[in-house]
Design an enzyme around this catalytic site. Structure first.
Site, PDB file in Angstrom:
ATOM      1  N   LYS A  29      18.480  17.395 -30.572  1.00 25.70           N
ATOM      2  CA  LYS A  29      19.543  16.416 -30.328  1.00 25.70           C
ATOM      3  C   LYS A  29      18.907  15.055 -30.085  1.00 25.70           C
ATOM      4  O   LYS A  29      18.341  14.800 -29.025  1.00 25.70           O
ATOM      5  CB  LYS A  29      20.387  16.782 -29.104  1.00 25.70           C
ATOM      6  CG  LYS A  29      21.666  15.944 -29.019  1.00 25.70           C
ATOM      7  CD  LYS A  29      22.206  15.754 -27.623  1.00 25.70           C
ATOM      8  CE  LYS A  29      21.610  14.573 -26.927  1.00 25.70           C
ATOM      9  NZ  LYS A  29      21.981  13.255 -27.519  1.00 25.70           N
ATOM     10  N   GLY A  79      13.148  11.419 -22.119  1.00 25.05           N
ATOM     11  CA  GLY A  79      14.203  10.467 -21.794  1.00 25.05           C
ATOM     12  C   GLY A  79      14.135  10.051 -20.346  1.00 25.05           C
ATOM     13  O   GLY A  79      13.069  10.071 -19.725  1.00 25.05           O
ATOM     14  N   SER A  80      15.276   9.700 -19.790  1.00 24.81           N
ATOM     15  CA  SER A  80      15.304   9.165 -18.435  1.00 24.81           C
ATOM     16  C   SER A  80      15.139  10.267 -17.400  1.00 24.81           C
ATOM     17  O   SER A  80      15.503  11.429 -17.616  1.00 24.81           O
ATOM     18  CB  SER A  80      16.626   8.428 -18.177  1.00 24.81           C
ATOM     19  OG  SER A  80      17.698   9.350 -18.076  1.00 24.81           O
ATOM     20  N   THR A  81      14.604   9.894 -16.257  1.00 24.43           N
ATOM     21  CA  THR A  81      14.468  10.837 -15.147  1.00 24.43           C
ATOM     22  C   THR A  81      15.838  11.302 -14.664  1.00 24.43           C
ATOM     23  O   THR A  81      16.013  12.462 -14.284  1.00 24.43           O
ATOM     24  CB  THR A  81      13.678  10.170 -14.009  1.00 24.43           C
ATOM     25  OG1 THR A  81      12.316  10.007 -14.445  1.00 24.43           O
ATOM     26  CG2 THR A  81      13.696  10.994 -12.743  1.00 24.43           C
ATOM     27  N   ARG A  82      16.819  10.423 -14.698  1.00 23.67           N
ATOM     28  CA  ARG A  82      18.169  10.790 -14.265  1.00 23.67           C
ATOM     29  C   ARG A  82      18.717  11.953 -15.099  1.00 23.67           C
ATOM     30  O   ARG A  82      19.235  12.939 -14.555  1.00 23.67           O
ATOM     31  CB  ARG A  82      19.098   9.578 -14.373  1.00 23.67           C
ATOM     32  CG  ARG A  82      20.557   9.865 -14.033  1.00 23.67           C
ATOM     33  CD  ARG A  82      21.418   8.623 -14.250  1.00 23.67           C
ATOM     34  NE  ARG A  82      21.360   8.141 -15.619  1.00 23.67           N
ATOM     35  CZ  ARG A  82      22.072   8.649 -16.625  1.00 23.67           C
ATOM     36  NH1 ARG A  82      22.899   9.662 -16.412  1.00 23.67           N
ATOM     37  NH2 ARG A  82      21.974   8.134 -17.843  1.00 23.67           N
ATOM     38  N   GLY A  93      16.915  14.012 -16.902  1.00 22.77           N
ATOM     39  CA  GLY A  93      16.037  15.154 -16.672  1.00 22.77           C
ATOM     40  C   GLY A  93      16.450  15.974 -15.469  1.00 22.77           C
ATOM     41  O   GLY A  93      16.441  17.210 -15.508  1.00 22.77           O
ATOM     42  N   GLU A 130       9.759  15.115 -20.026  1.00 24.58           N
ATOM     43  CA  GLU A 130       8.954  13.892 -20.054  1.00 24.58           C
ATOM     44  C   GLU A 130       9.914  12.764 -19.741  1.00 24.58           C
ATOM     45  O   GLU A 130      10.703  12.335 -20.583  1.00 24.58           O
ATOM     46  CB  GLU A 130       8.287  13.702 -21.422  1.00 24.58           C
ATOM     47  CG  GLU A 130       7.102  12.734 -21.363  1.00 24.58           C
ATOM     48  CD  GLU A 130       7.402  11.381 -21.970  1.00 24.58           C
ATOM     49  OE1 GLU A 130       7.778  10.487 -21.174  1.00 24.58           O
ATOM     50  OE2 GLU A 130       7.264  11.201 -23.171  1.00 24.58           O
TER      51      GLU A 130
END
Length: 322
Positions: free
Chosen positions: A15, A68-71, A73, A91
């Site tokens: 995706k 992508g973003s930590t949020r 994740g 990551e």
């Protein structure tokens, strides 16, 4: 991520980000052309709350691997716990420190690298060196060098023009995010020394030139949060320990760089820095044979190298009685 996943015999649903689906679709078309069996590589564009959530919660998905973003994740880890306890490899974001000591072997070379570290790809890079830590005895000299390089060599413009090396941000939403951080830096008391305003006449107004904030305090938002734009926060230090404390003072730990002529200091810094990649007298080094990934909330697991296979395989013990 696709290479090791396919090499270990898995089928994949990819995706892509809703902001950049076309390259992934082209990759899938090339895979079919190259002879990959139908159904082995599947590209499924869509928005995160719908497509991404459905994938991360699906009972028949064994592993989720994410860049992508930590949020986002964090949310994927929640989804895994609420579905089938699938493995989740992440990551995430970064706020990488670029630490320049007064004994750096070549300040001109370090300045060239410091400019590229946060300006390359408009700062939309997970390992971008967006925190520039400079020993106070050389700080003004070094920051002046970096700004001169940015003004003379980093040319904003149409991305289809070969002379352009700063193009537009990915969309208007990201532009507003970056401009919001710039306003935050100003209101928090940082000194804006370069850039800071979009160039409305270029690339549909989505272009922000390289922006330099000086006199940044470690607790400011622009020093703590990933901006994902061409904005750098300059902070000074007077000692090795102070530099390491500032460098490690974020939730992230993806990468870091150190500039010094002292090999022992370089080893000490590499050991002290909580980052998955540490570069000495360079920025953004790497190779497909070397592992890449983060500490802390920059993620887990490693891409590249033989370590990447760990994410797409499971260990099994088979005991046969003789």
């Amino acid at each position: 991520k696709l290479g090791p996943a396919l090499a270990t015999g898995n089928s994949v649903v990819l995706k892509p980000s809703e902001k950049s689906p076309l390259s992934a679709l082209r990759l899938a078309a090339l895979a079919v052309e190259a002879g990959l069996p139908s159904g082995v590589l599947n590209v499924l564009p869509g928005f995160g709350p719908e497509v991404g959530s459905a994938l991360s919660r699906h009972i028949d998905v064994d592993t989720v691997v994410f860049t992508g973003s930590t949020r986002v994740g964090r949310q994927l880890m929640v989804d895994a716990g609420e579905s089938n306890m699938k493995q989740v490899w992440l990551e995430g974001g970064g706020k990488s420190p670029n630490v320049v000591f007064a004994d750096a072997p070549d300040l001109d070379e370090a300045a060239v690298a410091a400019a590229a570290a946060f300006a390359f790809n408009q700062g939309e890079v997970c390992t971008a060196g967006t925190r520039l830590l400079v020993e106070n005895s050389i700080r003004e000299e070094f920051v002046t060098k970096v700004m001169k390089i940015l003004e003379n060599e980093w040319k904003p413009g149409n991305p289809l023009d070969p002379t352009t090396n700063i193009g537009p941000l990915v969309d208007r939403g990201q532009l507003e995010t970056v401009l919001g951080y710039i306003e935050s830096g100003k209101s928090d008391g940082a000194t804006l020394r370069l850039g800071g305003a979009p160039l409305p006449e270029i690339a549909g107004g989505l272009l922000v030139p390289p922006t330099v904030f000086d006199n940044v305090r470690p607790e400011m938002r622009i020093a703590q949060e990933e901006i994902f734009g061409p904005v750098v926060s300059v902070m000074g230090f007077d000692s090795f320990d102070e530099a390491m404390t500032i460098a490690n003072n974020t939730i992230y730990g993806l990468a870091a760089a150190v500039w010094t002529s002292d090999l022992s200091k370089a080893h000490r810094a590499a050991r002290a820095l909580r980052a998955g990649s540490v570069w000495v007298n360079q920025y953004d080094g790497g190779d497909m044979t070397a592992p890449f990934g983060g500490f802390k909330q920059s993620g887990n697991g490693r891409d590249k190298s033989l370590h990447a296979f760990d994410k797409y395989t499971q260990l099994k013990a088979t005991w046969i009685k003789l």
